[in-house]
Design a protein around this motif. Structure first.
Motif, PDB file in Angstrom:
ATOM      1  N   ASP A 281       0.728  -1.188   0.169  1.00 25.72           N
ATOM      2  CA  ASP A 281      -0.227   0.239   0.092  1.00 25.72           C
ATOM      3  C   ASP A 281       0.949   1.373   0.040  1.00 25.72           C
ATOM      4  O   ASP A 281       0.315   2.270  -0.359  1.00 25.72           O
ATOM      5  N   ALA A 282       2.144   1.026   0.152  1.00 27.49           N
ATOM      6  CA  ALA A 282       2.920   2.171   0.389  1.00 27.49           C
ATOM      7  C   ALA A 282       4.002   2.508  -0.643  1.00 27.49           C
ATOM      8  O   ALA A 282       4.789   2.984  -0.786  1.00 27.49           O
ATOM      9  N   GLY A 283       3.360   1.543  -1.917  1.00 31.25           N
ATOM     10  CA  GLY A 283       4.400   1.617  -3.013  1.00 31.25           C
ATOM     11  C   GLY A 283       5.450   0.427  -3.122  1.00 31.25           C
ATOM     12  O   GLY A 283       6.196   0.684  -3.861  1.00 31.25           O
ATOM     13  N   GLY A 284       5.270  -0.437  -2.187  1.00 30.37           N
ATOM     14  CA  GLY A 284       6.227  -1.686  -2.311  1.00 30.37           C
ATOM     15  C   GLY A 284       5.738  -2.671  -3.072  1.00 30.37           C
ATOM     16  O   GLY A 284       4.927  -2.595  -3.939  1.00 30.37           O
ATOM     17  N   THR A 285       6.456  -3.865  -3.051  1.00 30.63           N
ATOM     18  CA  THR A 285       6.070  -4.940  -3.811  1.00 30.63           C
ATOM     19  C   THR A 285       5.865  -6.325  -3.177  1.00 30.63           C
ATOM     20  O   THR A 285       5.901  -5.833  -1.560  1.00 30.63           O
ATOM     21  N   LEU A 286       5.441  -7.134  -3.564  1.00 29.54           N
ATOM     22  CA  LEU A 286       5.062  -8.431  -2.820  1.00 29.54           C
ATOM     23  C   LEU A 286       5.792  -9.419  -2.886  1.00 29.54           C
ATOM     24  O   LEU A 286       6.500  -9.709  -4.302  1.00 29.54           O
ATOM     25  N   ARG A 287       6.253 -10.377  -2.057  1.00 28.74           N
ATOM     26  CA  ARG A 287       7.140 -11.477  -2.405  1.00 28.74           C
ATOM     27  C   ARG A 287       6.244 -12.793  -2.088  1.00 28.74           C
ATOM     28  O   ARG A 287       5.679 -12.881  -1.056  1.00 28.74           O
ATOM     29  N   LEU A 288       6.135 -13.578  -3.218  1.00 32.83           N
ATOM     30  CA  LEU A 288       5.389 -14.797  -2.921  1.00 32.83           C
ATOM     31  C   LEU A 288       6.172 -15.838  -3.354  1.00 32.83           C
ATOM     32  O   LEU A 288       7.101 -16.040  -4.259  1.00 32.83           O
ATOM     33  N   GLU A 289       5.874 -17.171  -2.457  1.00 27.70           N
ATOM     34  CA  GLU A 289       6.356 -18.184  -2.892  1.00 27.70           C
ATOM     35  C   GLU A 289       5.435 -19.234  -3.525  1.00 27.70           C
ATOM     36  O   GLU A 289       4.465 -19.517  -2.840  1.00 27.70           O
ATOM     37  N   VAL A 290       5.441 -19.369  -4.616  1.00 26.36           N
ATOM     38  CA  VAL A 290       4.390 -20.285  -5.452  1.00 26.36           C
ATOM     39  C   VAL A 290       5.233 -21.497  -6.079  1.00 26.36           C
ATOM     40  O   VAL A 290       6.275 -21.802  -6.459  1.00 26.36           O
ATOM     41  N   THR A 291       4.301 -22.273  -6.641  1.00 29.20           N
ATOM     42  CA  THR A 291       4.470 -23.300  -7.330  1.00 29.20           C
ATOM     43  C   THR A 291       3.865 -23.845  -8.438  1.00 29.20           C
ATOM     44  O   THR A 291       2.765 -23.164  -8.768  1.00 29.20           O
ATOM     45  N   PHE A 292       4.588 -24.295  -9.698  1.00 32.01           N
ATOM     46  CA  PHE A 292       3.987 -24.445 -10.936  1.00 32.01           C
ATOM     47  C   PHE A 292       4.187 -26.057 -11.248  1.00 32.01           C
ATOM     48  O   PHE A 292       4.962 -26.593 -10.555  1.00 32.01           O
ATOM     49  N   GLN A 293       3.278 -26.295 -12.345  1.00 30.27           N
ATOM     50  CA  GLN A 293       3.257 -27.688 -12.779  1.00 30.27           C
ATOM     51  C   GLN A 293       4.603 -28.264 -13.233  1.00 30.27           C
ATOM     52  O   GLN A 293       4.922 -29.393 -12.781  1.00 30.27           O
ATOM     53  N   ASP A 294       5.417 -27.443 -13.808  1.00 33.49           N
ATOM     54  CA  ASP A 294       6.531 -28.053 -14.214  1.00 33.49           C
ATOM     55  C   ASP A 294       7.489 -26.800 -14.783  1.00 33.49           C
ATOM     56  O   ASP A 294       7.098 -25.714 -14.563  1.00 33.49           O
ATOM     57  N   ALA A 295       8.733 -26.946 -15.371  1.00 33.30           N
ATOM     58  CA  ALA A 295       9.628 -26.114 -15.749  1.00 33.30           C
ATOM     59  C   ALA A 295       9.030 -25.219 -16.770  1.00 33.30           C
ATOM     60  O   ALA A 295       8.954 -23.858 -16.831  1.00 33.30           O
ATOM     61  N   ARG A 296       8.300 -26.004 -17.600  1.00 33.14           N
ATOM     62  CA  ARG A 296       7.748 -25.032 -18.948  1.00 33.14           C
ATOM     63  C   ARG A 296       6.744 -24.172 -18.476  1.00 33.14           C
ATOM     64  O   ARG A 296       6.568 -22.962 -19.055  1.00 33.14           O
ATOM     65  N   HIS A 297       5.915 -24.510 -17.351  1.00 31.57           N
ATOM     66  CA  HIS A 297       4.607 -23.948 -16.940  1.00 31.57           C
ATOM     67  C   HIS A 297       5.327 -22.768 -16.203  1.00 31.57           C
ATOM     68  O   HIS A 297       4.696 -21.615 -16.341  1.00 31.57           O
ATOM     69  N   ALA A 298       6.347 -22.776 -15.442  1.00 30.32           N
ATOM     70  CA  ALA A 298       6.881 -21.704 -14.673  1.00 30.32           C
ATOM     71  C   ALA A 298       7.588 -20.611 -15.660  1.00 30.32           C
ATOM     72  O   ALA A 298       7.216 -19.400 -15.535  1.00 30.32           O
ATOM     73  N   VAL A 299       8.216 -20.888 -16.581  1.00 25.29           N
ATOM     74  CA  VAL A 299       8.787 -20.136 -17.588  1.00 25.29           C
ATOM     75  C   VAL A 299       7.796 -19.273 -18.379  1.00 25.29           C
ATOM     76  O   VAL A 299       7.708 -18.165 -18.398  1.00 25.29           O
ATOM     77  N   TRP A 300       6.706 -20.237 -18.740  1.00 27.74           N
ATOM     78  CA  TRP A 300       5.697 -19.328 -19.549  1.00 27.74           C
ATOM     79  C   TRP A 300       4.835 -18.319 -18.681  1.00 27.74           C
ATOM     80  O   TRP A 300       4.593 -17.255 -19.024  1.00 27.74           O
ATOM     81  N   ALA A 301       4.477 -18.763 -17.407  1.00 32.53           N
ATOM     82  CA  ALA A 301       3.573 -17.853 -16.565  1.00 32.53           C
ATOM     83  C   ALA A 301       4.514 -16.758 -16.035  1.00 32.53           C
ATOM     84  O   ALA A 301       3.917 -15.542 -16.103  1.00 32.53           O
ATOM     85  N   LEU A 302       5.831 -16.745 -15.818  1.00 28.08           N
ATOM     86  CA  LEU A 302       6.328 -15.667 -15.540  1.00 28.08           C
ATOM     87  C   LEU A 302       6.963 -14.699 -16.543  1.00 28.08           C
ATOM     88  O   LEU A 302       6.892 -13.384 -16.488  1.00 28.08           O
ATOM     89  N   TRP A 303       7.151 -15.448 -17.777  1.00 25.57           N
ATOM     90  CA  TRP A 303       7.246 -14.440 -19.019  1.00 25.57           C
ATOM     91  C   TRP A 303       6.237 -13.397 -19.375  1.00 25.57           C
ATOM     92  O   TRP A 303       6.389 -12.450 -19.598  1.00 25.57           O
ATOM     93  N   GLN A 304       5.022 -14.119 -18.865  1.00 24.87           N
ATOM     94  CA  GLN A 304       3.642 -13.115 -19.267  1.00 24.87           C
ATOM     95  C   GLN A 304       3.900 -11.842 -18.337  1.00 24.87           C
ATOM     96  O   GLN A 304       3.105 -10.741 -18.842  1.00 24.87           O
ATOM     97  N   LEU A 305       4.340 -11.685 -17.199  1.00 24.54           N
ATOM     98  CA  LEU A 305       4.501 -10.986 -16.146  1.00 24.54           C
ATOM     99  C   LEU A 305       5.296  -9.610 -16.613  1.00 24.54           C
ATOM    100  O   LEU A 305       5.541  -8.616 -16.067  1.00 24.54           O
ATOM    101  N   ALA A 306       6.363  -9.988 -17.579  1.00 23.60           N
ATOM    102  CA  ALA A 306       7.489  -9.031 -17.932  1.00 23.60           C
ATOM    103  C   ALA A 306       8.184  -8.335 -16.758  1.00 23.60           C
ATOM    104  O   ALA A 306       8.620  -9.150 -16.047  1.00 23.60           O
TER     105      ALA A 306
END
Length: 341
Positions: A281-306
């Motif tokens: 709320d003060a202009g900061g960022t969020l730090r999340l620990e998340v899981t993806f189905q596999d390496a391909r899924h992880a690369v694809w999902a994070l690439w969308q966020l640029a």
């Protein structure tokens, strides 16, 4: 099947008035020639359907014609039970049955209610096929005969033989005990057991299916919601899962969470100079620990966020995204070559 189609044809003409043969063919999902044969059959049976010539011609019923045609068959009644989403019915191969059932439901209404219902239906649209950016929603395509055979085995409680194409594997036959059908985000799944072990099969990957005469080995009652939750939990905690620590802009949090399998932890980070301890709320960022189905899924999902997200760990995932970004940058460094011709 033809009797049901004849009933649907009469109801279409009753509710919509004059319709051309091509329009009827589209509604009934048959050929124009089949429609013409059905029209001839109705006329021979005494149904007062007639052709109107001219540019805006077509087929119509004599004014005032009405008959009791509203009884629902088995598949139509089943389609109404799963009709929370039209595409949900499509996933189980019940799309045409749902359309036919709705014609009968509308026809059974009193005339004043029928007119009101038709007007209301024109003002409501649920789950369109594209979003505001004209992106088509992903909907599994399941051949009608395959969906019907799987559905019959599930409802009858008989063993099922399927030719299934698992990811990166050649299709092969296997015999399963069907438990139930589930649709999630317009993707259909068959829940089954094989040699006593739980199995989940995506309907769009079933190439062929055959209901067997032997009874399925399964409990008399099933809690599908609980069964799906159990399988989902096992899927998220096994296999080739990738866990990543990601820093993300607050406005893109939902995009990240929507593509990840699960969120293991989350905390707000303050950026330098932020006065509030409220983190994002003060202009900061969020730090999340998340899981993806596999390496391909992880690369694809994070690439969308640029640049709205940054992978902090694991290092291989960070390196993969960096190398991909560098390759794209290199491609656009020089002006494009002139088009020939």
């Amino acid at each position: 099947m033809r009797a049901d189609r004849l009933v649907s044809l009469v109801l279409l003409l009753r509710q919509r008035g004059r319709l051309s043969a091509p329009a009827l063919a589209r509604e009934l999902e048959v050929s124009t020639r089949t429609v013409l044969r059905d029209i001839e059959a109705l006329s021979a049976a005494g149904v007062p359907v007639h052709a109107e010539r001219g540019r805006h011609g077509g087929f119509a019923l004599l004014p005032g014609f009405r008959t009791e045609l509203t009884g629902l068959n088995h598949d139509e009644a089943l389609a109404l039970l799963v009709a929370g989403s039209r595409r949900g019915a499509q996933a189980f191969g019940l799309g045409s049955a749902l359309a036919s059932a709705m014609l009968k439901v509308v026809d059974a209404l009193p005339e004043s209610h029928r007119d009101t219902a038709a007007g209301v239906a024109e003002r409501l649209l649920i789950d369109p096929e594209t979003d505001l950016l004209a992106r088509r929603q992903a909907v599994d395509e399941v051949p009608g005969p395959v969906a019907a055979e799987v559905r019959r085995a599930v409802l009858a409680g008989r063993k099922l033989r399927i030719r299934y194409a698992a990811v990166d594997q050649a299709p092969r036959w296997r015999t399963v005990d069907p438990v139930g059908l589930v649709t999630v985000r317009d993707q259909g799944y068959l829940l089954a057991t094989r040699s006593g072990a739980d199995r989940t099969y995506r309907l769009s990957r079933i190439m062929a299916a055959e209901e067997l005469p032997e009874p399925a080995q399964r409990p008399d009652r099933v809690d599908l919601d609980r069964a799906w939750q159990d399988r989902s939990t096992r899927f998220r905690t096994g296999g080739d899962l990738v866990t990543a620590l990601v820093r993300v802009a607050p406005e893109r949090r939902q995009d990240l969470v929507g593509t990840a399998l699960a969120v293991l932890s989350e905390e707000a980070e303050e950026t330098e100079g932020a006065e509030s301890a409220e983190g994002a709320d003060a202009g900061g960022t969020l730090r999340l620990e998340v899981t993806f189905q596999d390496a391909r899924h992880a690369v694809w999902a994070l690439w969308q966020l640029a640049t709205d997200a940054e992978v902090l760990a694991p290092e291989w995932l960070r390196t993969t995204l960096r190398d991909r970004a560098a390759a794209v940058a290199t491609r656009y460094e020089a002006p494009p070559e002139p088009l020939s011709g």
